[in-house]
Write a protein that holds these residues in place. Structure first.
Motif, mmCIF file in Angstrom:
data_model
loop_
_atom_site.group_PDB
_atom_site.id
_atom_site.type_symbol
_atom_site.label_atom_id
_atom_site.label_comp_id
_atom_site.label_asym_id
_atom_site.label_seq_id
_atom_site.Cartn_x
_atom_site.Cartn_y
_atom_site.Cartn_z
ATOM 1 N N VAL A 133 0.839 -1.203 0.000
ATOM 2 C CA VAL A 133 0.000 0.000 0.000
ATOM 3 C C VAL A 133 0.871 1.250 0.000
ATOM 4 N N ASP A 134 0.357 2.293 -0.652
ATOM 5 C CA ASP A 134 1.052 3.573 -0.685
ATOM 6 C C ASP A 134 0.995 4.240 0.680
ATOM 7 N N MET A 135 2.101 4.868 1.041
ATOM 8 C CA MET A 135 2.168 5.650 2.276
ATOM 9 C C MET A 135 2.352 7.120 1.908
ATOM 10 N N LYS A 136 1.829 8.001 2.754
ATOM 11 C CA LYS A 136 2.058 9.438 2.581
ATOM 12 C C LYS A 136 3.445 9.737 3.153
ATOM 13 N N VAL A 137 4.187 10.591 2.485
ATOM 14 C CA VAL A 137 5.526 10.948 2.947
ATOM 15 C C VAL A 137 5.576 12.435 3.217
ATOM 16 N N SER A 138 6.128 12.783 4.377
ATOM 17 C CA SER A 138 6.335 14.183 4.724
ATOM 18 C C SER A 138 7.693 14.304 5.412
ATOM 19 N N GLN A 139 8.060 15.529 5.723
ATOM 20 C CA GLN A 139 9.365 15.787 6.332
ATOM 21 C C GLN A 139 9.211 16.380 7.720
ATOM 22 N N ARG A 140 10.057 15.927 8.625
ATOM 23 C CA ARG A 140 10.135 16.513 9.969
ATOM 24 C C ARG A 140 10.940 17.804 9.877
ATOM 25 N N SER A 141 10.701 18.717 10.805
ATOM 26 C CA SER A 141 11.470 19.960 10.807
ATOM 27 C C SER A 141 12.882 19.748 11.352
ATOM 28 N N SER A 142 13.062 18.703 12.172
ATOM 29 C CA SER A 142 14.389 18.370 12.684
ATOM 30 C C SER A 142 14.553 16.852 12.684
ATOM 31 N N PRO A 143 15.789 16.366 12.548
ATOM 32 C CA PRO A 143 16.009 14.921 12.469
ATOM 33 C C PRO A 143 15.627 14.194 13.767
ATOM 34 N N LEU A 144 15.114 12.983 13.618
ATOM 35 C CA LEU A 144 14.809 12.098 14.742
ATOM 36 C C LEU A 144 15.914 11.044 14.781
ATOM 37 N N GLU A 145 16.672 10.995 15.863
ATOM 38 C CA GLU A 145 17.842 10.118 15.991
ATOM 39 C C GLU A 145 17.494 8.641 15.900
ATOM 40 N N GLN A 146 16.422 8.234 16.563
ATOM 41 C CA GLN A 146 16.101 6.806 16.642
ATOM 42 C C GLN A 146 14.807 6.498 15.888
ATOM 43 N N PHE A 147 14.860 5.447 15.061
ATOM 44 C CA PHE A 147 13.693 5.019 14.302
ATOM 45 C C PHE A 147 12.523 4.750 15.254
ATOM 46 N N THR A 148 11.350 5.262 14.887
ATOM 47 C CA THR A 148 10.176 5.143 15.745
ATOM 48 C C THR A 148 8.941 4.804 14.927
ATOM 49 N N ILE A 149 8.201 3.800 15.394
ATOM 50 C CA ILE A 149 6.894 3.462 14.832
ATOM 51 C C ILE A 149 5.865 3.832 15.876
ATOM 52 N N SER A 150 4.780 4.488 15.446
ATOM 53 C CA SER A 150 3.728 4.884 16.391
ATOM 54 C C SER A 150 2.366 4.863 15.701
ATOM 55 N N PHE A 151 1.348 4.880 16.535
ATOM 56 C CA PHE A 151 -0.032 5.035 16.066
ATOM 57 C C PHE A 151 -0.587 6.319 16.651
ATOM 58 N N ASP A 152 -1.253 7.119 15.830
ATOM 59 C CA ASP A 152 -2.024 8.269 16.306
ATOM 60 C C ASP A 152 -3.483 7.906 16.109
ATOM 61 N N LYS A 153 -4.209 7.739 17.206
ATOM 62 C CA LYS A 153 -5.622 7.374 17.113
ATOM 63 C C LYS A 153 -6.394 8.548 16.526
ATOM 64 N N THR A 154 -7.197 8.273 15.510
ATOM 65 C CA THR A 154 -7.944 9.332 14.828
ATOM 66 C C THR A 154 -9.447 9.207 15.025
ATOM 67 N N GLY A 155 -9.892 8.144 15.671
ATOM 68 C CA GLY A 155 -11.310 7.908 15.927
ATOM 69 C C GLY A 155 -11.452 6.643 16.751
ATOM 70 N N GLY A 156 -12.673 6.240 17.017
ATOM 71 C CA GLY A 156 -12.914 5.060 17.833
ATOM 72 C C GLY A 156 -12.412 3.772 17.233
ATOM 73 N N SER A 157 -12.372 3.718 15.896
ATOM 74 C CA SER A 157 -11.916 2.491 15.233
ATOM 75 C C SER A 157 -10.931 2.796 14.110
ATOM 76 N N SER A 158 -10.165 3.884 14.273
ATOM 77 C CA SER A 158 -9.197 4.253 13.243
ATOM 78 C C SER A 158 -7.968 4.915 13.858
#
Length: 178
Positions: A133-158
């Motif tokens: 699946v395609d992912m959206k790509v954007s840029q951080r304003s400053s570098p993140l030293e350590q690779f990080t995977i996270s979830f941002d909850k956007t709704g009750g089931s998403s």
């Protein structure tokens, strides 16, 4: 005499290496990480991965080559376990266990959901792909030293699944299938 000198140098090198290992407390270079999201109905999704650090290296287009499948972390393959059927970026993913890989590019990424599990991160078998699946790509304003995977909850089931490292952020929507 030369043999004794070599033995002494080897002993010093071994002692120095041992001292470094003790100083690090046998802490792994890429420690384990976990990203989880719990939906309102109690069902959850969990990702287990290893978290490499930049350590002054060029990451994307360097350590992680463009247009090549990446293990999406370090060490063992990154695993996804879900209690519920999901829609990930438009792909139907039944409840179960999977491995996540990515295909990074300078301007676009693909998330690869693979049915093979339990393997080392570099043991990728394309014939086991459930979806790409395609992912959206954007840029951080400053570098993140350590690779990080996270979830941002956007709704009750998403939620939004995010992969961040250096100045790159790749994300994709994750929804419970009803």
């Amino acid at each position: 005499m030369k043999k004794n000198r070599l033995c002494i140098l080897v002993a010093i090198a071994i002692a120095a290496l041992a001292a470094i290992m003790v100083a690090q407390g046998s802490k792994p270079a890429s420690p384990p990480g976990e990203a989880t999201v719990k939906f309102d109905d109690g069902k959850s999704v969990a990702i287990q991965y290893s978290r490499p650090s930049m350590r002054g290296r060029k990451i994307f287009g360097g350590l992680v080559p463009y247009d090549e499948v990446w293990r999406t972390g370090a060490n063992a393959a990154t695993s996804l376990k879900t209690d519920v059927a999901l829609d990930i970026g438009g792909a139907s993913v039944p409840a179960g266990s999977y491995t996540l890989y990515t295909l990074p590019d300078a301007n676009r990424w693909k998330l690869i959901i693979n049915k093979q599990t339990g393997q080392w991160g570099t043991e990728y078998d394309k014939s086991q792909d459930l979806a790409r699946v395609d992912m959206k790509v954007s840029q951080r304003s400053s570098p993140l030293e350590q690779f990080t995977i996270s979830f941002d909850k956007t709704g009750g089931s998403s939620a939004t699944l995010k992969l961040e490292w250096d100045t790159s952020v790749a994300s994709v929507d994750v929804k419970e299938k009803k």
